[in-house]
Design a protein around this motif. Structure first.
Motif, PDB file in Angstrom:
ATOM      1  N   CYS A 159      -5.789 -34.348  23.428  1.00  0.00           N
ATOM      2  CA  CYS A 159      -5.489 -35.686  23.933  1.00  0.00           C
ATOM      3  C   CYS A 159      -6.251 -35.884  25.241  1.00  0.00           C
ATOM      4  O   CYS A 159      -6.758 -34.922  25.829  1.00  0.00           O
ATOM      5  CB  CYS A 159      -3.984 -35.870  24.131  1.00  0.00           C
ATOM      6  SG  CYS A 159      -3.206 -34.666  25.218  1.00  0.00           S
ATOM      7  N   SER A 169      -5.522 -37.465  28.798  1.00  0.00           N
ATOM      8  CA  SER A 169      -4.430 -38.032  29.588  1.00  0.00           C
ATOM      9  C   SER A 169      -4.143 -37.148  30.794  1.00  0.00           C
ATOM     10  O   SER A 169      -4.470 -35.957  30.799  1.00  0.00           O
ATOM     11  CB  SER A 169      -3.157 -38.150  28.736  1.00  0.00           C
ATOM     12  OG  SER A 169      -2.067 -38.621  29.507  1.00  0.00           O
ATOM     13  N   ARG A 183      -0.904 -37.423  31.789  1.00  0.00           N
ATOM     14  CA  ARG A 183       0.551 -37.518  31.683  1.00  0.00           C
ATOM     15  C   ARG A 183       1.051 -36.748  30.464  1.00  0.00           C
ATOM     16  O   ARG A 183       0.295 -36.170  29.704  1.00  0.00           O
ATOM     17  CB  ARG A 183       0.968 -38.982  31.554  1.00  0.00           C
ATOM     18  CG  ARG A 183       0.482 -39.880  32.690  1.00  0.00           C
ATOM     19  CD  ARG A 183       1.149 -41.237  32.597  1.00  0.00           C
ATOM     20  NE  ARG A 183       0.851 -41.935  31.336  1.00  0.00           N
ATOM     21  CZ  ARG A 183       1.565 -42.953  30.852  1.00  0.00           C
ATOM     22  NH1 ARG A 183       2.634 -43.367  31.505  1.00  0.00           N
ATOM     23  NH2 ARG A 183       1.213 -43.546  29.728  1.00  0.00           N
ATOM     24  N   ARG A 192      -5.154 -30.676  26.479  1.00  0.00           N
ATOM     25  CA  ARG A 192      -5.175 -31.987  27.130  1.00  0.00           C
ATOM     26  C   ARG A 192      -6.391 -32.068  28.046  1.00  0.00           C
ATOM     27  O   ARG A 192      -6.559 -31.253  28.950  1.00  0.00           O
ATOM     28  CB  ARG A 192      -3.888 -32.207  27.929  1.00  0.00           C
ATOM     29  CG  ARG A 192      -3.833 -33.530  28.679  1.00  0.00           C
ATOM     30  CD  ARG A 192      -2.481 -33.753  29.341  1.00  0.00           C
ATOM     31  NE  ARG A 192      -2.133 -32.683  30.268  1.00  0.00           N
ATOM     32  CZ  ARG A 192      -0.984 -32.616  30.938  1.00  0.00           C
ATOM     33  NH1 ARG A 192      -0.066 -33.565  30.764  1.00  0.00           N
ATOM     34  NH2 ARG A 192      -0.738 -31.602  31.755  1.00  0.00           N
ATOM     35  N   PRO A 234      -8.668 -37.761  32.061  1.00  0.00           N
ATOM     36  CA  PRO A 234      -9.184 -39.088  31.691  1.00  0.00           C
ATOM     37  C   PRO A 234     -10.702 -39.194  31.735  1.00  0.00           C
ATOM     38  O   PRO A 234     -11.298 -39.965  30.970  1.00  0.00           O
ATOM     39  CB  PRO A 234      -8.526 -40.012  32.725  1.00  0.00           C
ATOM     40  CG  PRO A 234      -7.242 -39.316  33.063  1.00  0.00           C
ATOM     41  CD  PRO A 234      -7.574 -37.856  33.053  1.00  0.00           C
ATOM     42  N   GLU A 281       3.307 -40.386  25.007  1.00  0.00           N
ATOM     43  CA  GLU A 281       2.731 -40.974  26.209  1.00  0.00           C
ATOM     44  C   GLU A 281       1.249 -40.619  26.326  1.00  0.00           C
ATOM     45  O   GLU A 281       0.401 -41.473  26.613  1.00  0.00           O
ATOM     46  CB  GLU A 281       3.508 -40.456  27.420  1.00  0.00           C
ATOM     47  CG  GLU A 281       3.281 -41.216  28.707  1.00  0.00           C
ATOM     48  CD  GLU A 281       4.211 -40.718  29.807  1.00  0.00           C
ATOM     49  OE1 GLU A 281       4.809 -41.567  30.491  1.00  0.00           O
ATOM     50  OE2 GLU A 281       4.323 -39.483  29.993  1.00  0.00           O
ATOM     51  N   ALA A 282       0.941 -39.344  26.094  1.00  0.00           N
ATOM     52  CA  ALA A 282      -0.450 -38.904  26.202  1.00  0.00           C
ATOM     53  C   ALA A 282      -1.314 -39.474  25.079  1.00  0.00           C
ATOM     54  O   ALA A 282      -2.500 -39.765  25.295  1.00  0.00           O
ATOM     55  CB  ALA A 282      -0.517 -37.381  26.202  1.00  0.00           C
ATOM     56  N   ASP A 299      -2.230 -42.902  26.131  1.00  0.00           N
ATOM     57  CA  ASP A 299      -3.301 -42.831  27.119  1.00  0.00           C
ATOM     58  C   ASP A 299      -4.650 -42.543  26.466  1.00  0.00           C
ATOM     59  O   ASP A 299      -5.678 -43.104  26.856  1.00  0.00           O
ATOM     60  CB  ASP A 299      -2.996 -41.738  28.147  1.00  0.00           C
ATOM     61  CG  ASP A 299      -1.886 -42.112  29.106  1.00  0.00           C
ATOM     62  OD1 ASP A 299      -1.501 -43.300  29.131  1.00  0.00           O
ATOM     63  OD2 ASP A 299      -1.399 -41.214  29.821  1.00  0.00           O
ATOM     64  N   THR A 300      -4.639 -41.639  25.480  1.00  0.00           N
ATOM     65  CA  THR A 300      -5.877 -41.275  24.784  1.00  0.00           C
ATOM     66  C   THR A 300      -6.525 -42.512  24.177  1.00  0.00           C
ATOM     67  O   THR A 300      -7.736 -42.749  24.344  1.00  0.00           O
ATOM     68  CB  THR A 300      -5.588 -40.241  23.683  1.00  0.00           C
ATOM     69  OG1 THR A 300      -4.984 -39.084  24.261  1.00  0.00           O
ATOM     70  CG2 THR A 300      -6.868 -39.844  22.962  1.00  0.00           C
ATOM     71  N   HIS A 324      -7.828 -44.774  27.120  1.00  0.00           N
ATOM     72  CA  HIS A 324      -9.015 -44.269  27.815  1.00  0.00           C
ATOM     73  C   HIS A 324     -10.259 -44.378  26.930  1.00  0.00           C
ATOM     74  O   HIS A 324     -11.334 -44.758  27.405  1.00  0.00           O
ATOM     75  CB  HIS A 324      -8.810 -42.817  28.234  1.00  0.00           C
ATOM     76  CG  HIS A 324      -7.823 -42.635  29.350  1.00  0.00           C
ATOM     77  ND1 HIS A 324      -7.871 -43.366  30.517  1.00  0.00           N
ATOM     78  CD2 HIS A 324      -6.753 -41.789  29.479  1.00  0.00           C
ATOM     79  CE1 HIS A 324      -6.888 -42.988  31.319  1.00  0.00           C
ATOM     80  NE2 HIS A 324      -6.198 -42.037  30.712  1.00  0.00           N
TER      81      HIS A 324
END
Length: 335
Positions: A50, A52, A54, A68, A71, A98-99, A102-103, A106
């Protein structure tokens, strides 16, 4: 058009600190690889992490790895010329919903398309369509593991398909629905177990079910080791960038960067550039590394009745229109 394809690309863990320091592609790929990628019209890879800052680790029995990327990884991918990534894999939810959100954000901000995951079931399964040199290319991403990452009607996740129990009808319907709207369909499945040197029988069955439904090219990944080619199926693309431990027998640090060349009537041929993966950096393979990859790739393709030639240091496989036409009419091989 020419489409570049790369396998599992892991930008977390040991790669992440380097991305936080630099998003210059030259810090991750050799000039030879960057030059070849610049010649392609479109670049797609499997993003095995991912993106992120977060989220918290996904807790599941037997899950040993959580990847992870920061960003800034989206900027690195954009600078590499990546047009689309598939997120249908076993790491898209490593740091939770959540991540994953974000992925998607971004990558979208960086102008990179995504398939295989989304905020709900419909969008996780939704194909992406790109116009490449006047050709409309449709892309579908699915993964046969893990089940607990599966998107639901009101829950984020991946486009999960239990291929080992028979190719799910929805995957074939998605290909059939997409095919009349585009000039070519690329299906990119994350399938089968890690560290295998050839596709399992159910993977081969699913591949030819996809072709029968209208897939122009099938390009899989998951094994971390490249497999043979049975046109128009590339069973496993292997790895591209990571920090993984190396299996001394299967040599997951030796792989291929793939280029599918299309003509007016479809895929014409495949060119594969041998590569050597080091810690967070990949370069072209030479010498004994190149020879090892050639032996293994030639043998893997020979098991499928596919001939491999060499041109300017790259391995070439014919993907002529006859192969695609025959695939649409014949049953897939057993085993």
């Amino acid at each position: 058009m020419t489409i570049a394809l790369a396998g599992d690309t892991m930008l977390g863990r040991g790669v992440a600190p380097q991305i936080e320091q630099s998003t210059d592609p030259a810090d991750f790929l050799s000039s030879e690889l960057l030059g070849r990628l610049a010649e392609a019209d479109f670049f797609l890879l499997n993003l095995e992490c991912c993106v992120s800052a977060r989220g918290s680790r996904w807790e599941a029995r037997g899950k040993p790895f959580h990847f992870r990327a920061p960003p800034q990884a989206a900027d690195l991918l954009a600078r590499l010329g990546v047009g689309c990534v598939t997120l249908a894999n076993n790491h898209a939810l490593d740091y939770g919903y959540e991540a994953l959100t974000d992925t998607l954000d971004h990558l979208g901000r960086a102008g990179i398309g995504t398939v295989g995951a989304g905020p709900d079931l419909d969008r996780a399964r939704r194909p992406a369509v790109f116009t490449v040199r006047g050709t409309r290319l449709g892309v579908i991403g699915v993964s046969d593991h893990p089940r607990d990452f599966a998107a639901e009607p009101a829950r984020p996740g991946i486009a999960y398909a239990d291929l080992s129990s028979g190719t799910p009808p929805w995957t074939l319907d998605a290909i059939r629905e997409l095919r009349p709207r585009v000039d070519a369909v690329l299906v990119t499945p994350h399938w089968g177990p890690n560290m295998t040197d050839r596709p399992l029988p159910y993977v081969r069955t699913a591949a030819w079910d996809f072709v029968g439904a209208g897939a122009t090219v099938v390009a899989g990944h998951s094994a971390h080791v490249f497999h043979g080619v049975d046109p128009p199926v590339l069973y496993d693309l292997g790895d591209f960038i990571d920090d993984y431990a190396v299996d001394e027998l299967l040599r997951n640090d030796l792989g291929l960067l793939w280029f599918v060349e299309f003509g007016e009537r479809g895929p014409v041929r495949l060119r594969a550039l041998p590569i050597k993966l080091a810690y967070a950096r990949t370069r072209a393979a030479h010498g004994e590394e190149w020879a090892w990859i050639r032996r293994r790739f030639t043998q893997a393709c020979a098991r499928m009745g596919t001939a491999v030639s060499v041109e300017e240091g790259e391995f070439v496989v014919g993907l002529g229109n006859h192969a695609y036409a025959e695939a649409m009419e014949e049953s897939p091989p057993e085993g």
